[in-house]
Each structure stands twice: as C-alpha cells, then as structure tokens.
Design an enzyme around this catalytic site. Structure first.
Site, PDB file in Angstrom:
ATOM      1  N   ALA A 161      21.238  27.471   2.303  1.00 55.68           N
ATOM      2  CA  ALA A 161      20.293  28.219   1.972  1.00 55.68           C
ATOM      3  C   ALA A 161      19.334  27.591   1.174  1.00 55.68           C
ATOM      4  CB  ALA A 161      20.892  29.218   0.868  1.00 55.68           C
ATOM      5  N   PHE A 162      18.092  28.057   1.041  1.00 58.45           N
ATOM      6  CA  PHE A 162      16.701  27.220   0.599  1.00 58.45           C
ATOM      7  C   PHE A 162      17.089  26.762  -0.715  1.00 58.45           C
ATOM      8  CE2 PHE A 162      13.898  28.780  -2.274  1.00 58.45           C
ATOM      9  CZ  PHE A 162      14.240  30.091  -2.703  1.00 58.45           C
ATOM     10  N   LYS A 163      17.989  27.246  -1.535  1.00 55.52           N
ATOM     11  CA  LYS A 163      18.066  26.765  -2.863  1.00 55.52           C
ATOM     12  C   LYS A 163      18.286  25.255  -3.067  1.00 55.52           C
ATOM     13  CE  LYS A 163      17.918  30.869  -5.175  1.00 55.52           C
ATOM     14  NZ  LYS A 163      17.911  32.087  -4.004  1.00 55.52           N
ATOM     15  N   ASP A 164      19.090  24.685  -1.813  1.00 55.51           N
ATOM     16  CA  ASP A 164      19.476  23.534  -1.833  1.00 55.51           C
ATOM     17  C   ASP A 164      18.248  22.573  -1.880  1.00 55.51           C
ATOM     18  OD1 ASP A 164      22.146  23.842  -1.444  1.00 55.51           O
ATOM     19  OD2 ASP A 164      22.067  23.958   0.693  1.00 55.51           O
ATOM     20  N   MET A 221      17.429  22.230  -5.633  1.00 52.65           N
ATOM     21  CA  MET A 221      18.692  22.106  -6.359  1.00 52.65           C
ATOM     22  C   MET A 221      19.413  20.523  -6.143  1.00 52.65           C
ATOM     23  SD  MET A 221      20.019  24.189  -8.619  1.00 52.65           S
ATOM     24  CE  MET A 221      20.177  25.851  -8.352  1.00 52.65           C
TER      25      MET A 221
END
Ligand SMILES: *Cc1c(COP(=O)(O)O)cnc(C)c1O
Length: 484
Positions: free
Chosen positions: A122-125, A128
């Site tokens: 998911a794009f939060k990687d 993060m």
C-alpha cells in the site's frame, strides 16, 4: 527551512527545523506544521531532475525541506530507502528500479501511478520507509529512543511496523482489533519476529484500540516517562516524502517540462493529495488535482460546496475501501491554511468550530471563490461503483485494481472532461488488490494474484498478545517491555 504552525504558535524552539518536528505530532497550539514558505522549483531544476533515479530525486526534493541534516547523510538515507529490493512488488519485468512506475491503461492519456510496490502493498510504505530511516538517524544523533504507540485496522499499522522493524532506538506497540482484520492482514503484521515490534490484539473494535492510544497519550506523565510517540498521518515528514512521487509521476507521464499533468487521488485523511497540492505550489506543472472519496464524502462535499462538515462516528460508513473511511480529514487543515492566505487566526477560528464538533461554511467567502486557482475538483463513489470499475478495468485493460484505486478510476473517468485536452491523467494506485480480495472476488469471481514472496504467509508463526481493552494493563505491558 523553518517550520510554522497552521494556528500560529509553533512552540519551542521558536523556529523549529525539520529534525525538531520529526518525532512529534501536532504543534503545541493544536495546529499542523508546514514550511514557512514552499520552496520554488526552477525550470533549470526540473530539467536536471527529469532523468534522475527515484532516490536521487527524493534527495533533491527533500533537501529543500530538510536543511538540518548534512547533505551527504540525507543522500545516504534516501539511497538506503528507495531501492528496488524494498519496492520489489512492481508486477512486471525490471520496473522495480523505477520504485513508482506508471502503468498506462490508455497510453499517454490515462495511467496508474503505482505506489504499492513496497513491503505492505500500500502507498503508505512510500513515506513510512523513509520515516523509519530518518527516526533511526535522528535518535542515534541525539542518543534518544522512542516508543511508538498506535492503533490500526490494517494499512497504517503494518506500514509502520515494516518501516520500524529492527531500527535502533525504536520500539513499536501496535494495537489492533482482535479477530477483525483479514487473515492476510493479520499474517502481515503478526508474523514479524523482530524484537522491537509488539503486536497487541485488543478484544474489542478498532475504536476501543484507538481510545486506549488516546488515553495513554493524554497521561502526560506516562507519555513523557516512557517516551511515547506516534507516526500518524499528520506527521510532516510523511507528507514531504509523498511530494517526491508527484514529480516522478510527472516526469514519467510527459516528455518535456512544457507539458502539464493531472492526478486523481483516492483520499481519506487528505495526506496523499496534500503532497500533490504542495508539489503544485512548488511549481510542478499540475493542471488539475482530482480528489476521490468513497461514501464517506466529507471532502467531496467541501470541494463542491465550500462546507466542511466532519461526520459523527455513527455517520461514518464502513465501506469496501476501508482505508478511506474517515469522518474528519486530519491533513485538510494544511490546505485550508493555504486557501485562507496562510492566515493562522482564520485557521484557528475555523478549527475552533471543528474541534467543537461543528461544521464551517466558506461557500460565500472570497477565499472559496478562488478555489479553482488551486486546481481541485472532486467526486465520490459507492460500493456498486467500485465493483463496476474493477470489472471494467479488468475487462478493458486486463488489469486488476484494488477497491481504493477503483474509487480513483471512477472519479477520473467522471471528471476527465475537465482535464485540458492532451494532458495525461494519472490515478494514484494506493494498494494492491490482494489486500482486499473479498471485494475482488465479488467483482470478478476470482482471487487476485499474490506476489510470490507473500505466498503462504498465513502459515508462518505469529507473535501477538491478546489483551482486554484495559488501559492500565496495556500501560503495564509497555512498562515491562521498555525495561526489557
Ligand atoms: C491511507 C490510504 C488512503 C487514503 O490516503 P490519505 O492520505 O489518508 O488521503 C487511500 N488508499 C489506501 C489503500 C490507503 O491505505
């Protein structure tokens, strides 16, 4: 680069720099941090950046926001973060080296900007992973440590754990609702065997987990004594990291810096699209920013009407694009600060309403009359729209998209007429379909593909403690683990 608060008082030190605000959350006045002005990107810089690999582009852009880390160190942090080994889930050939490749549906016209090739799909990687390396670096410099406490219903918690695993000076305590996540999501988080990651499954709902985090954070003595921190979506470093892929997507979709591009962004907390807004303010040639919501349409309503009306918990729909199920968009204050001419008094007055549980209405204001200058348009979608969009994209292009990306594609189709002719439109792909396989099966009657390295993760041994939603018991666990 100095940072200010959207509500006027950035606290101590008086003019904080990037490392001063990296580990914190809100500014002391309850506002959000922003750079005192957005750095402008010159045409010469755009020309020089066009062919840079992702990590070097990240260094160039981030060094405008981060002036208190020596250039050589920041360059090394970017190089270590954005590697083909970390973003290895690009689905065909050797595109992993691009980190965020564009997958064209209609060549030159409509594409997916792939942001889901990192460890948790998911794009939060994207942000993060950088945060993990920045935290480790700054904590080591200062001889400090931090204990990150969070609650998750899926995406954010796993992205945080994969970013912080094995990092010196960092422990993660992540609360999740026991039995409420999919087997795949549980396996992703609980199979981590790193000694600095503590999974706590709370026998309750997500809100119970969230309430415990709030209660612990409101115990100021405990919070200070145990160095409790967070990595929530208002963290400035996460927004800054996300600015990079708007530039990368622009370069991939155009062949000259005379061209423009448009983006369509599946939105929840307004973090992702806030980075797009900032890229545009810096001078990236972005014709339009299309904002897509699901049934939780608080942001769509604002951009259509000028009324911002945060919803009550009971009014928040549980949808098949769950990472966008928000009632109040935490990063939205950053955009409104710019919209009202960066006037902190105006922002403070508007958020006094929001914090009291009320709406605000800018529909008749001079500021809202200028909203078109910011390039925003918006739309919303429903469960039926998602199913139809997933089917249509699969039938027409042979590409399987996840439910959040489907919200984006639906709105992109709907608003494509408002994008100037000849301007490529990129929909930000925010997760891979395997994370939301139930809805994919409902739409297509088949299971989504799973990256080969994640085959069978449900069978791996899991490391998780099941606990009652009891604040004191959870504080005791944190105290014991911190002591070691
Ligand atoms: C977090 C998330 C979003 C929403 O992003 P915001 O930055 O909160 O607007 C959309 N899709 C997926 C898959 C997410 O995990």
């Amino acid at each position: 680069m100095k940072y200010i608060s959207t509500r006027g008082h950035a606290g101590q030190p008086t003019n904080p720099e990037f490392c001063d605000i990296l580990l914190g959350g809100l500014a002391p006045d309850g506002g959000l941090y922003l750079p005192e002005s957005y750095p402008c990107v010159t045409r010469a810089e755009l020309d020089a950046w066009r062919t840079l690999p992702y990590a070097e582009l990240a260094f160039e852009i981030l060094s405008k926001f981060i002036t208190d880390i020596p250039a050589a160190d920041l360059r090394a942090i970017c190089a270590k973060t954005y590697t083909a080994e970390v973003y290895c889930h690009a689905r065909a050939g050797d595109r992993a080296a691009d980190i965020t490749p564009v997958h064209w549906l209609e060549p030159g016209r409509l594409g997916l900007l792939e942001l889901s090739n990192g460890p948790t799909l998911a794009f939060k990687d994207m942000a993060m992973q950088l945060l993990g390396n920045l935290f480790e670096y700054v904590l080591a410099k200062r001889g400090e440590s931090i204990n990150i406490l969070g609650a998750t219903s899926g995406d954010t918690g796993s992205a945080a754990e994969y970013a912080m695993r094995g990092k010196q000076g960092v422990r993660v305590f992540m609360l999740s609702p026991h039995g409420k996540m999919s087997a795949f999501q549980r396996a992703q988080m609980y199979s981590l065997q790193d000694e600095n990651i503590f999974n706590i499954a709370v026998t309750g709902m997500f809100d119970d987990a969230q309430d415990i985090v709030k209660a612990v954070s409101n115990d100021h003595a405990f919070k200070a004594g145990h160095k409790i921190g967070a990595v929530n979506s208002i963290n400035w470093a996460r927004v800054a990291a996300q600015v990079v892929y708007y530039f990368k997507g622009y370069f991939a979709a155009t062949s000259s810096n005379d061209q423009e591009v448009a983006f369509c962004v599946p939105s929840g907390n307004f973090g992702n699209i806030c980075a797009g807004h900032i890229a545009r303010q810096m001078g990236l040639p972005v014709a339009k920013l299309l904002l897509a919501t699901n049934e939780n349409d608080v942001l769509d309503e604002f951009f259509r009407t000028g009324v911002y009306r945060p919803r009550k918990a009971a009014e928040t729909h549980v949808t098949s694009s769950p990472s966008m199920d928000i009632s109040k968009a935490s990063n939205f204050e950053r955009f409104v600060f710019d919209l009202v001419g960066r006037d902190p008094q105006k922002v403070a007055a508007l958020w006094a309403e929001v914090d009291a549980g009320r709406a605000f209405d800018l529909s008749a204001s001079a500021e809202f009359a200028r909203i078109a200058e910011f390039g925003f348009l918006s739309g919303a979608s429903s469960h039926a729209d998602r199913l139809a969009t997933i089917r249509k994209v699969f039938e027409q292009y042979g590409v399987m998209i996840d439910t959040h990306t489907a919200d984006g594609v639906k709105v992109a189709w709907e608003l494509a007429g408002a994008v100037p002719a000849g301007v490529p439109l990129l929909v930000l792909e925010t997760a891979l379909p395997v994370k939301f396989s139930e809805t994919i099966v409902e739409a297509l009657g088949r299971e989504p593909e799973r990256p080969a390295d994640l085959a069978g993760i449900e069978a791996l041994p899991q490391r998780v403690e099941v606990m009652a939603p009891d604040v004191d018991a959870i504080k005791r666990v944190i105290t014991e683990r911190v002591r070691g």
